[in-house]
Design a protein around this motif. Structure first.
Motif, mmCIF file in Angstrom:
data_model
loop_
_atom_site.group_PDB
_atom_site.id
_atom_site.type_symbol
_atom_site.label_atom_id
_atom_site.label_comp_id
_atom_site.label_asym_id
_atom_site.label_seq_id
_atom_site.Cartn_x
_atom_site.Cartn_y
_atom_site.Cartn_z
ATOM 1 N N GLY A 228 67.127 54.478 -49.438
ATOM 2 C CA GLY A 228 65.707 54.462 -49.110
ATOM 3 C C GLY A 228 65.177 53.060 -48.917
ATOM 4 N N ARG A 229 63.894 52.948 -48.584
ATOM 5 C CA ARG A 229 63.261 51.643 -48.373
ATOM 6 C C ARG A 229 63.235 50.839 -49.670
ATOM 7 N N ASN A 231 61.800 49.002 -52.908
ATOM 8 C CA ASN A 231 60.673 49.171 -53.833
ATOM 9 C C ASN A 231 60.053 50.574 -53.823
ATOM 10 N N VAL A 232 60.883 51.582 -53.563
ATOM 11 C CA VAL A 232 60.368 52.963 -53.618
ATOM 12 C C VAL A 232 60.818 53.660 -54.907
ATOM 13 N N SER A 253 60.000 43.140 -53.287
ATOM 14 C CA SER A 253 60.707 43.900 -52.260
ATOM 15 C C SER A 253 62.141 43.398 -52.092
ATOM 16 N N ASP A 308 61.956 58.245 -51.433
ATOM 17 C CA ASP A 308 60.767 57.586 -50.890
ATOM 18 C C ASP A 308 59.564 57.993 -51.731
ATOM 19 N N ASP A 309 58.593 57.064 -51.843
ATOM 20 C CA ASP A 309 57.408 57.351 -52.658
ATOM 21 C C ASP A 309 56.257 57.915 -51.837
ATOM 22 N N LYS A 310 56.472 58.097 -50.523
ATOM 23 C CA LYS A 310 55.437 58.678 -49.651
ATOM 24 C C LYS A 310 55.882 60.023 -49.091
ATOM 25 N N GLN A 315 60.400 59.446 -43.594
ATOM 26 C CA GLN A 315 61.044 58.138 -43.611
ATOM 27 C C GLN A 315 62.500 58.225 -43.169
ATOM 28 N N SER A 333 59.644 60.041 -55.020
ATOM 29 C CA SER A 333 59.599 59.275 -56.266
ATOM 30 C C SER A 333 58.171 58.915 -56.654
ATOM 31 N N LYS A 334 58.016 58.410 -57.875
ATOM 32 C CA LYS A 334 56.721 57.954 -58.405
ATOM 33 C C LYS A 334 55.650 59.025 -58.290
#
Length: 446
Positions: A228-229, A231-232, A253, A308-310, A315, A333-334
């Motif tokens: 994933g990207r 900082n997710v 990041s 991913d957190d979004k 993504q 996540s998150k």
């Protein structure tokens, strides 16, 4: 390794270095009576398979080195098939090393890694499958790995391969013999009978090949990649799945510049989790190297957790990565949002901070990893898998040859290839490179 290396005795410390109650020095080969009598000042070898208390003296300065328990195994009733002395001395680094130095002084040579096992192979005490199982048994980290390695060491797998080899050899003898006659001289084996034999062979090889994923799992674990990207929350999820902090967690990041691995178990199945540098475009040289390694890790992985957190699905589509949907698991996540309905969600809601959703995710992974342990032999190495896969393809080609009425001599040539592969599995035929690859990873003294 030299195929003629059994003309001299070899010696090595067979136990790990360091402080301990006992160390074992092993020596194998010819002329052991002369060596034994020289450093013990006795007139003959001890009674085979009986432990004997002996004082060992340095042949260099005649000083007492240690009082040891020595067991003599007379050829061919030993692990290597040669005369063997196993010397149980006091532990530590000095005493066993002094004993080895004495053995070298008296004509033995330092054993190479795996050389004792190699000599056992040359003397038909073990075959190549059993040799591989020795290495697997020593390095086993779970009950499944231990059980399979122990069964293979006893010859469980080898018996199946020997039976297949015999069947292929019998078919080959018949067909090669028929090439020497014409239709007026003998009754040829019917195509139906040949096809029946080949279909049976294909079925047996297919069954073996189907165990290779299970064999890989017990040897090295299911490989699960976190992707994933930056900082997710990949590293936080990685740490939570392992149960301890293995990866650095930061809001900066791109903290993870390389892959980090950690081992765990889910319902008895060994799992290797891999935290990655992430997949994203970057002008930073180090990050670019990390991305290249991530792309390689995707190919090696059995499953991929795309985090991913979004919106993990959105993504993932933007990355343009080609990953089989069968090994993809999407993780949001998150997020502490409870699932309010019973419909199957497209991704798993998780929070590493509170633990929300983690149990559900682990249960899902457990289902992905669940499979029944095969009742028969299990393919545990890439060498075994490749040889069986090649034999499988060639057997299919033989069946197609019969259906297409191709010449018998072409069929015979292909069956010869199958027999060569099958016999290579257990080492009836082998090359020097194959032997070196198998034994080079053994420890010294084994």
């Amino acid at each position: 390794m030299d195929n003629n290396n059994n003309s001299y005795p070899i010696a090595a410390i067979a136990t790990p270095a360091g402080v301990g109650a006992i160390s074992i020095v092993r020596v194998s080969g010819p002329s052991l009576k002369k060596i034994f009598c020289s450093f013990t000042k006795k007139s003959s070898l001890p009674k085979p398979r009986f432990a004997s208390l002996c004082s060992i003296y340095s042949p260099i300065n005649n000083k007492l080195i240690d009082k040891c328990i020595i067991t003599y195994f007379k050829a061919p009733f030993s692990f290597t098939g040669e005369d063997v002395l196993e010397i149980s001395c006091h532990g530590g680094n000095l005493i066993p090393q002094l004993i080895v130095e004495s053995l070298i002084y008296l004509g033995a040579k330092n054993a190479s890694p795996g050389e004792f096992s190699y000599r056992a192979f040359l003397n038909n005490k073990i075959d190549l499958i059993q040799a591989e199982s020795i290495s697997s048994l020593i390095s086993s980290k779970n009950d499944l790995n231990h059980d399979v390695a122990l069964k293979n060491l006893s010859g469980f797998f080898s018996k199946t391969i020997n039976a297949i080899s015999k069947d292929v050899s019998n078919l080959l003898i018949i067909l090669e013999n028929e090439l020497n006659f014409n239709e007026n001289e003998i009754t040829f084996t019917s195509k139906k009978e040949i096809t029946k034999n080949l279909n049976s062979l294909y079925s047996g090889l297919k069954k073996l090949h189907n165990t290779s994923f299970f064999g890989k799992v017990i040897e090295s674990g299911v490989r699960v990649l976190l992707l994933g990207r930056p900082n997710v929350g990949k590293s936080s999820l990685f740490n939570h799945l392992l149960g301890h902090d293995r990866a650095i967690v930061s809001n900066i990041s791109g903290t993870t510049r390389d892959t980090i691995e950690g081992n765990s178990e889910i319902n008895g199945i060994p799992v290797c989790f891999v935290d990655t540098a992430g997949y994203w475009e970057s002008s930073d040289f180090l990050e670019s190297l990390g991305i290249k390694k991530t792309l390689k890790e995707i190919d090696f992985a059995d499953f991929v957790l795309f985090v991913d957190d979004k919106n993990p699905i959105k993504q993932f589509k933007e990355t343009n990565l080609k990953i089989s949907k069968n090994k993809l698991v999407f993780v949001l996540s998150k997020n502490d949002t409870p699932i309010l309905n019973n419909k199957k969600e497209p991704f798993f809601y998780t929070s590493s901070k509170t633990g929300h959703g983690m149990e559900t995710l682990i249960e899902h992974l457990s289902c992905l990893f669940s499979f029944n342990k095969p009742s028969g032999p299990i393919v545990t190495s890439l060498r075994q898998k490749d040889l069986i896969f090649s034999s499988l393809n060639t057997t299919k080609a033989c069946i197609d040859m019969i259906n297409n009425n191709l010449e018998t001599d072409l069929l015979v040539s292909n069956i010869q290839d199958i027999l060569y592969n099958i016999e290579s599995l257990i080492g009836k035929v082998y090359t020097k490179d194959i032997i070196n690859n198998i034994f080079k990873n053994f420890c010294v003294g084994k």
